[in-house]
Design a protein around this motif. Structure first.
Motif, mmCIF file in Angstrom:
data_model
loop_
_atom_site.group_PDB
_atom_site.id
_atom_site.type_symbol
_atom_site.label_atom_id
_atom_site.label_comp_id
_atom_site.label_asym_id
_atom_site.label_seq_id
_atom_site.Cartn_x
_atom_site.Cartn_y
_atom_site.Cartn_z
ATOM 1 N N THR A 119 -17.240 -4.077 -60.203
ATOM 2 C CA THR A 119 -17.149 -2.621 -60.159
ATOM 3 C C THR A 119 -16.843 -2.179 -58.735
ATOM 4 O O THR A 119 -17.032 -2.931 -57.773
ATOM 5 C CB THR A 119 -18.459 -1.944 -60.620
ATOM 6 N N SER A 132 -13.988 -1.179 -63.977
ATOM 7 C CA SER A 132 -14.149 -1.059 -62.526
ATOM 8 C C SER A 132 -14.820 0.240 -62.118
ATOM 9 O O SER A 132 -15.378 0.340 -61.029
ATOM 10 C CB SER A 132 -12.787 -1.141 -61.836
ATOM 11 N N GLY A 133 -14.794 1.233 -63.025
ATOM 12 C CA GLY A 133 -15.171 2.575 -62.620
ATOM 13 C C GLY A 133 -14.004 3.225 -61.890
ATOM 14 O O GLY A 133 -13.048 2.559 -61.481
#
Length: 602
Positions: A406, A17-18
């Motif tokens: 993300t 996902s960051g």
């Protein structure tokens, strides 16, 4: 304890996902349908100590198991008492940050920097050194086993199971007994000795896991994720008296009202009547602060067998199931979410698409309620009415590209127009209110929304608040807006970019609008410039685009056309309001030149 950020790996549509940073109050996940917003919330719920990952959570056709990392801000007084050194107390006087990870097997791990600070890093390193020794010894025993144990012996060499070392030790002891009692095993003493050495290593490894035990204990102190899904939880029509103690709805009412279940079950008639009247009055007085759509009330009634819920509208009672989906959802949301924020331990509220069945004004009631709740809240939406025009710093964009969800913390770096639609709509709604909220005599009409935000920012920088900036809806529409304001007795000034659009608009104003004079029309005081060019190139790229190297031959306005210029302008305006930007000398000089011109017009 406060959640600073999270990161999700290998969960359904999410490969990585960051890092997603949260606001201290509300954080909004904005994105189009099927972008993975719901998966983010579901993953966070799995971090709870009483939740587990499942095979269904593993992404299809991807290697790797689900893992979630939370970065938390914490003071030493909130740490478990298991191991708090004087060093950690000193370090955490102004709060401490740590990263806590949960893996697919529901094990919790702490980051090495935090382990170092509390004195557990060396223990962890020593344990992993022992683990290397275990693996080496296991390999040696495998070879010896194959060389000295015949198939007729039927003695099976056990495997080391690291998450259950107690059982591994037990099974290796059984293995040595089998070796010594079987005539089909040669070189028994050597093999037994090697296995006993392995058992000793396993015992060391089993006893030196303070970091894992501490991480697991700390996980119980982390705020609990409470996921509220639309129509998974709807206020029932009734609850049997015998089931009151087990009802989550009654438990919720106990948190947010003075309901007394013991009195309901066994109180006298007069006590019950008075309690019921007081309970309904107090509950609805609070509810009406956050529900402005009608004069309906929630009424709690009961008889000898059942507690009943009604919704009263114009003196007529209805069961909750008989009202609109939107009203059912809002009442359920209000009761359950309000109750969760009043529990003794911290909760982080996760809400998936709040207000899906509510119209725009009712959705604004939701935001008002959420703003007043004391917990950290994270919700997903694609509705512009749940995004506050003056608080875009709360919004995180959820994107799905190449089958990977993300999260972007910086809206101006998002290119997907459908994802940004609710944000851009919100900005538009806020700007369009300008013409109906004129409260100043002096008004500057600008071409577009980016001009509106930049000029308001410039006014703030120069401490100028004597004029009202109005979005004119494009160069060709500006005279229509100006004429209305003139009819209201307002002084106006048209500010255009210094380009061909200005020349054409000026001709049209001179020719077609008799009420317009030449001193009512102006342009950016820089050659061939738009509003973005008032800022220096260094400031525009560093503070707005947040880029390093750039092509100095290109004007800011040229580059702006390839970005979301409105959103960039809005974010610049917010940075100025929050004092989070340093204006360089070149930009200050250009801003002053522009504002001085405008001041002279009124």
């Amino acid at each position: 304890m406060e959640l600073i950020s999270f990161r999700i790996f290998n969960f359904k549509s999410i490969i990585d996902s960051g890092e997603c940073y949260l606001s201290r109050d509300l954080t909004i996940l904005a994105g189009k349908n099927e972008s993975g917003k719901s998966n983010v919330l579901e993953a966070l719920e799995c971090f709870n100590v009483d939740k587990e990952f499942s095979e269904d959570h593993i992404p299809v056709h991807k290697d790797g198991e689900p893992r979630i990392e939370l970065t938390l801000r914490i003071g030493h007084e909130e740490l478990p008492t298991f191991k708090v050194t004087e060093e950690i107390k000193e370090l955490s006087k102004n709060e401490l940050e740590l990263t806590l990870t949960k893996d697919f097997s529901s094990n919790y791990f702490l980051d090495e920097e935090f382990l170092r600070q509390i004195g557990l890093l060396e223990i962890k390193k020593a344990r992993y050194k022992v683990r290397e020794d275990i693996e080496k010894k296991t390999s040696e025993i495998n070879i010896l086993h194959d060389e000295n144990v015949s198939r007729q012996a039927e003695v099976k060499l056990p495997e080391v199971i690291y998450n259950n070392l107690e059982d591994s030790i037990k099974r290796f002891k059984q293995y040595t007994n089998q070796l010594n009692n079987n005539s089909h095993v040669s070189n028994v003493n050597t093999l037994t000795q090697e296995v006993n050495e392995l058992i000793s290593l396993l015992k060391i490894n089993k006893n030196d896991n303070d970091d894992l035990r501490y991480a697991t204990e700390l996980a119980h102190y982390v705020p609990y994720f409470v996921l509220f899904k639309s129509f998974d939880d709807i206020l029932p029509n009734e609850i049997e008296i015998d089931n009151l103690s087990n009802s989550k709805w009654i438990k919720a009412f106990e948190k947010i009202s003075d309901i007394d279940t013991s009195l309901i079950k066994s109180g006298g008639n007069l006590q019950k009547v008075n309690h019921k009247k007081r309970l309904n009055i107090e509950f609805n007085e609070e509810l009406q602060k956050y529900w402005k759509q009608d004069q309906s009330e929630v009424l709690i009634e009961w008889d000898s067998d059942t507690v009943l819920f009604f919704i009263s509208e114009e003196n007529e009672h209805f069961k909750p199931s008989m009202r609109s989906k939107g009203k059912q959802w809002y009442l359920s949301f209000y009761i359950l979410v309000s109750a969760k924020t009043k529990e003794e331990y911290d909760n982080i509220i996760l809400i998936d698409e709040p207000g899906l069945y509510l119209h725009a004004k009712a959705q604004k009631d939701i935001i008002k309620r959420l703003n007043d709740l004391p917990s950290q809240i994270l919700f997903s939406t694609h509705s512009p009415y749940l995004i506050s025009n003056d608080r875009l710093h709360r919004v995180r964009a959820v994107l799905k590209e190449n089958n990977n969800t993300t999260i972007s913390n910086k809206l101006h770096k998002v290119s997907d127009k459908e994802t940004l639609t609710p944000v851009l709509t919100t900005i538009g709604l806020g700007i369009n209110d300008g013409i109906s909220n004129v409260d100043k005599i002096n008004n500057i009409i600008v071409e577009g929304p980016s001009d509106y935000y930049y000029l308001n920012a410039f006014m703030k920088i120069m401490n100028e608040n004597s004029v009202n900036i109005i979005h004119g809806g494009g160069a060709t529409n500006m005279p229509h807006v100006g004429t209305i304001l003139q009819g209201w007795g307002c002084d106006i000034y048209y500010l255009f970019d210094n380009d061909n659009g200005y020349k054409e608009a000026k001709k049209k104003l001179d020719k077609d609008w008799e009420c317009t004079t030449k001193d009512m029309i102006g342009k950016i005081p820089l050659a061939n410039a738009a509003i973005e060019d008032v800022l220096s190139k260094d400031l525009y790229h560093s503070a707005i685009l947040e880029t390093g190297k750039y092509d100095k031959r290109k004007k800011n306005s040229t580059i702006a056309k390839k970005t979301d210029k409105v959103l960039n302008a809005k974010l610049f305006y917010e940075k100025v309001l929050n004092g989070g930007i340093d204006i360089d000398d070149e930009s200050k000089e250009n801003i002053k030149k522009l504002i001085d011109i405008l001041r002279k017009k009124f």
